[in-house]
Write a protein that holds these residues in place. Structure first.
Motif, PDB file in Angstrom:
ATOM      1  N   GLY A   1      -3.136  -0.829  -2.612  1.00 56.04           N
ATOM      2  CA  GLY A   1      -3.104  -1.840  -3.673  1.00 56.04           C
ATOM      3  C   GLY A   1      -1.746  -2.003  -4.346  1.00 56.04           C
ATOM      4  O   GLY A   1      -1.500  -2.991  -5.025  1.00 56.04           O
TER       5      GLY A   1
ATOM      6  N   ASP B   1       0.808  -1.235   0.000  1.00 53.40           N
ATOM      7  CA  ASP B   1       0.000   0.000   0.000  1.00 53.40           C
ATOM      8  C   ASP B   1       0.837   1.280   0.000  1.00 53.40           C
ATOM      9  O   ASP B   1       0.438   2.286   0.578  1.00 53.40           O
ATOM     10  CB  ASP B   1      -0.996  -0.002   1.169  1.00 53.40           C
ATOM     11  CG  ASP B   1      -1.959  -1.181   1.064  1.00 53.40           C
ATOM     12  OD1 ASP B   1      -2.396  -1.504  -0.070  1.00 53.40           O
ATOM     13  OD2 ASP B   1      -2.247  -1.804   2.104  1.00 53.40           O
TER      14      ASP B   1
ATOM     15  N   TYR C   1       1.746   3.837 -10.492  1.00 58.01           N
ATOM     16  CA  TYR C   1       0.950   4.546  -9.492  1.00 58.01           C
ATOM     17  C   TYR C   1       0.664   5.998  -9.855  1.00 58.01           C
ATOM     18  O   TYR C   1       0.533   6.835  -8.981  1.00 58.01           O
ATOM     19  CB  TYR C   1       1.587   4.439  -8.106  1.00 58.01           C
ATOM     20  CG  TYR C   1       3.101   4.444  -8.081  1.00 58.01           C
ATOM     21  CD1 TYR C   1       3.829   5.584  -8.410  1.00 58.01           C
ATOM     22  CD2 TYR C   1       3.799   3.292  -7.707  1.00 58.01           C
ATOM     23  CE1 TYR C   1       5.208   5.580  -8.366  1.00 58.01           C
ATOM     24  CE2 TYR C   1       5.189   3.282  -7.662  1.00 58.01           C
ATOM     25  CZ  TYR C   1       5.886   4.428  -7.988  1.00 58.01           C
ATOM     26  OH  TYR C   1       7.246   4.426  -7.944  1.00 58.01           O
TER      27      TYR C   1
END
Ligand SMILES: O=P(O)(O)OC[C@H]1O[C@H](OP(=O)(O)OP(=O)(O)O)[C@H](O)[C@@H]1O
Ligand SMILES: Nc1ncnc2[nH]cnc12
Length: 170
Positions: free
Chosen positions: A17, A12, A96
């Motif tokens: 995720g 995380d 990300y």
């Protein structure tokens, strides 16, 4: 050397995720850090190249010692607004988020043979953006090397026209 044992999973980070592959334990151990440069050198020795290109920040950590070790020059790819001369710039998406990178317009000589190096190959977005900048400048990408490849994100689909080597695969 078992480099994998020096890579730490941080769940995380930087977003829920994502399992972040943290190379700081490897950097802190001199034998592991030296071992990673030796393995990069072994892989890179297969290729005929003139210069190493790598992005900030983690790419720099591995590219600078490899460039010195192999007697090659080093071209830094930087986050926006950091390079002092005229730049080529490319926006892309990574595991990300979205980002932009810049390269000096005169960093790559026409026809020069380039090795791209980074710590982590995840979606391949970062490396693809760098390869496109090199090609726009007239360079040839002869290979891509990373310490870590997240194979489950299928980065090679984006990079199918290049030779790609990774020391550690997940
Ligand atoms: O394959 P991708 O999905 O493009 O992701 C890989 C890139 O993400 C990380 O860099 P980041 O932009 O987080 O910068 P940093 O090295 O400054 O931490 C890593 O160092 C790679 O450059
Ligand atoms: N999962 C991940 N760990 C470390 N660096 C990354 N860059 C992109 N995805 C990453």
């Amino acid at each position: 050397m078992d480099l994998k044992s020096f890579i730490r999973d941080i769940p995380d980070f930087p977003k829920p995720g994502i399992i972040f592959k943290d190379v700081t334990p490897l950097l802190k151990n001199p034998e592991a850090f030296k071992g990673s440069i030796a393995e990069l050198k072994k892989a890179a020795s297969e290729w005929n190249f003139d210069i190493i290109v790598a992005p900030e920040a983690r790419g720099f950590i591995f590219a600078a010692p490899l460039a010195l070790e192999m007697n090659k020059g080093f071209v830094p790819i930087r986050k926006p607004g950091k390079l002092p001369y005229k730049t080529i710039s490319k926006s892309y998406s990574l595991e990300y988020g979205n980002a932009t990178l810049e390269m000096h317009i005169d960093a790559i000589e026409k026809g020069s043979r380039v090795l791209i190096l980074d710590d982590v190959l995840a979606t391949g977005g970062t490396i693809k953006a760098i390869a496109e900048m090199i090609e726009e400048a007239g360079g040839e990408v002869v290979g891509i090397i990373t310490i870590i490849e997240l194979s489950f994100l299928e980065p090679r689909k984006k990079l199918d026209k290049y030779r790609v080597e990774a020391l550690i695969k997940y």
